[in-house]
Design a protein around this motif. Structure first.
Motif, PDB file in Angstrom:
ATOM      1  N   ILE A   1      11.780   6.807 -11.236  1.00 42.37           N
ATOM      2  CA  ILE A   1      12.729   5.735 -11.538  1.00 42.37           C
ATOM      3  C   ILE A   1      13.087   4.958 -10.277  1.00 42.37           C
ATOM      4  O   ILE A   1      13.066   3.717 -10.254  1.00 42.37           O
ATOM      5  N   ILE A   2      13.405   5.688  -9.206  1.00 42.04           N
ATOM      6  CA  ILE A   2      13.774   5.011  -7.955  1.00 42.04           C
ATOM      7  C   ILE A   2      12.588   4.248  -7.374  1.00 42.04           C
ATOM      8  O   ILE A   2      12.729   3.125  -6.890  1.00 42.04           O
TER       9      ILE A   2
ATOM     10  N   GLN B   1       0.812  -1.224   0.000  1.00 39.81           N
ATOM     11  CA  GLN B   1       0.000   0.000   0.000  1.00 39.81           C
ATOM     12  C   GLN B   1       0.846   1.276   0.000  1.00 39.81           C
ATOM     13  O   GLN B   1       0.581   2.190  -0.790  1.00 39.81           O
ATOM     14  N   PRO B   2       1.890   1.391   0.840  1.00 35.38           N
ATOM     15  CA  PRO B   2       2.708   2.617   0.803  1.00 35.38           C
ATOM     16  C   PRO B   2       3.425   2.849  -0.529  1.00 35.38           C
ATOM     17  O   PRO B   2       3.476   3.990  -1.004  1.00 35.38           O
ATOM     18  N   ILE B   3       3.947   1.792  -1.161  1.00 33.26           N
ATOM     19  CA  ILE B   3       4.670   1.991  -2.415  1.00 33.26           C
ATOM     20  C   ILE B   3       3.706   2.356  -3.542  1.00 33.26           C
ATOM     21  O   ILE B   3       4.035   3.174  -4.416  1.00 33.26           O
TER      22      ILE B   3
ATOM     23  N   GLY C   1       9.759  -3.022  -7.928  1.00 32.82           N
ATOM     24  CA  GLY C   1      10.248  -4.282  -8.493  1.00 32.82           C
ATOM     25  C   GLY C   1      10.856  -5.184  -7.435  1.00 32.82           C
ATOM     26  O   GLY C   1      10.580  -6.393  -7.396  1.00 32.82           O
ATOM     27  N   ILE C   2      11.676  -4.609  -6.549  1.00 28.68           N
ATOM     28  CA  ILE C   2      12.319  -5.408  -5.497  1.00 28.68           C
ATOM     29  C   ILE C   2      11.285  -5.894  -4.485  1.00 28.68           C
ATOM     30  O   ILE C   2      11.362  -7.028  -3.992  1.00 28.68           O
ATOM     31  N   ILE C   3      10.300  -5.058  -4.177  1.00 24.66           N
ATOM     32  CA  ILE C   3       9.238  -5.457  -3.249  1.00 24.66           C
ATOM     33  C   ILE C   3       8.426  -6.619  -3.821  1.00 24.66           C
ATOM     34  O   ILE C   3       8.079  -7.572  -3.101  1.00 24.66           O
ATOM     35  N   VAL C   4       8.138  -6.580  -5.113  1.00 26.16           N
ATOM     36  CA  VAL C   4       7.404  -7.675  -5.763  1.00 26.16           C
ATOM     37  C   VAL C   4       8.215  -8.964  -5.700  1.00 26.16           C
ATOM     38  O   VAL C   4       7.688 -10.047  -5.412  1.00 26.16           O
ATOM     39  N   ILE C   5       9.531  -8.865  -5.963  1.00 26.68           N
ATOM     40  CA  ILE C   5      10.400 -10.050  -5.888  1.00 26.68           C
ATOM     41  C   ILE C   5      10.411 -10.606  -4.463  1.00 26.68           C
ATOM     42  O   ILE C   5      10.311 -11.823  -4.254  1.00 26.68           O
TER      43      ILE C   5
END
Length: 401
Positions: free
Chosen positions: A378-379, A283-285, A385-389
């Motif tokens: 971009i950041i 939710q935060p991202i 992407g890293i959170i999904v992984i």
């Protein structure tokens, strides 16, 4: 030996330890409002000034990887005195030169010195107090530390207006000098028993931790979350002064406001720590990406300080939430080696932040609000992407167990 010191002396040392904690934030942030005037005064590019901060962050991060073990071997007192002395001398030398190369070298020295101060100060509480009191005092560390990034640019803006950019480093020399005199006359060695320095054991622990995917993904999330804050710190002053034509004092006020946003995010993250991964992290991202997208769209129709800062305020709150959530879980991932894990985590977070800051610095001048907002995006996308992984890895581990 401080373990055997009087209660009054211990109390005085504790107070001074807390006074010294914000110093690391001041060394990082006090001269941010002076970035534009430094570039003009030295007749160098924005990139060159920004690299002085990158140099400090990289040194600070790398040194944290090794300082803990060294201080356990040789003690806290003398390394802390040396670090404070070097901080005083390097701050004065910075005011005496217009060479960017020399300033970067001195900032590298300051990064090493501050890493010693931070680790030694944290260790003093473990040395002289029992476990319950240590937990009590360490719980205030983040709050006290955050005073540095909040107050430093605010003070730096006024120092720039009343004097010049040199005044920021004279203040650092005065701050570090005061702590040095106190340590010299009132403090002492707190380490009850020195340990043999075992590099092979530390390297083995680091290898084990580096192979842990969840731990490493958490570190990348911490580094990128903090990079979003540093993005504004290294580019915002140029936009505010050169594009919006406000004074360094206004830059100080803006960073003061955004410092509070980071603190607010920390408090929110702490309250949400028991929620599941989706509510706590996803939710935060998603909200952060939404705010960044809105800022990008608005930037093509209107650019103003009164648009940029409110959006940045909520973007930084989301970063604060993510940072606090992963900082807590990462610290608890290796409870039997919390000190080593904390050193590795802290070092890598600052290395990631410094590399991100360097890429931002060399990617071109950030002169407009939309330049900042695209870099935010971009950041944030890398973060997503890293959170999904990480979410996939967590689900896989849960299914296997």
């Amino acid at each position: 030996m401080l373990k055997e010191a009087s209660e009054k002396r211990i109390r005085l040392i504790t107070i001074m330890a807390f006074i010294s904690i914000p110093l690391s934030g001041f060394v990082t942030d006090i001269y941010l409002p002076s970035f534009p005037s430094m570039a003009k005064g030295m007749q160098v590019s924005e990139k060159d000034i920004q690299i002085t901060l990158t140099s400090y962050l990289l040194s600070y991060g790398i040194c944290q990887l090794f300082v803990g073990g060294i201080l356990d071997s040789i003690g806290r007192y003398r390394p802390k005195l040396v670090a404070l002395f070097l901080l005083v001398i390097s701050s004065i030398l910075i005011t005496m030169t217009d060479s960017i190369l020399l300033i970067c070298l001195l900032r590298i020295l300051q990064g090493a010195a501050v890493s010693v101060l931070v680790v030694a100060t944290r260790a003093i509480f473990v040395d002289i107090y029992d476990s319950e009191k240590v937990k009590h005092y360490l719980s205030y560390f983040t709050i006290v530390w955050s005073l540095g990034p909040i107050l430093a640019p605010f003070l730096g803006g006024y120092l720039e207006k009343l004097f010049n950019w040199h005044a920021n480093f004279y203040f650092l020399a005065f701050y570090a000098g005061g702590i040095f005199l106190f340590e010299w006359f009132f403090s002492g060695e707190s380490l009850p028993e020195k340990k043999r320095l075992n590099f092979s054991e530390n390297i083995s622990l680091y290898k084990m931790m580096l192979k842990n995917r969840i731990f490493m993904l958490g570190i990348f999330i911490l580094g990128l979350s903090y990079s979003i804050v540093m993005l504004f710190n290294i580019t915002g002053p140029f936009i505010i002064e050169n594009t919006f034509h406000f004074t360094p004092v206004v830059i100080g006020y803006c960073t003061l406001i955004l410092g509070f946003s980071w603190m607010i995010g920390g408090f929110i993250g702490k309250r949400r720590i028991t929620l599941d991964f989706k509510a706590r992290i996803i939710q935060p991202i998603i909200f952060q990406l939404f705010m960044i997208a809105c800022l990008i769209v608005i930037s093509y129709f209107a650019e103003s300080l009164f648009i940029m800062v409110p959006f940045a305020f909520f973007i930084h709150i989301c970063s604060g939430i993510l940072f606090t959530s992963f900082f807590t879980t990462s610290m608890l991932y290796f409870p039997k080696n919390a000190g080593t894990a904390g050193g590795l985590m802290g070092g890598l977070v600052y290395i990631i932040t410094s590399l991100t800051s360097f890429i931002i610095s060399v990617s071109g001048n950030v002169t407009e609000q939309k330049d900042l907002s695209w870099r935010y995006l971009i950041i944030a996308l890398l973060l997503l992407g890293i959170i999904v992984i990480m979410n996939k890895v967590l689900r896989k581990e849960k299914a296997e167990n």
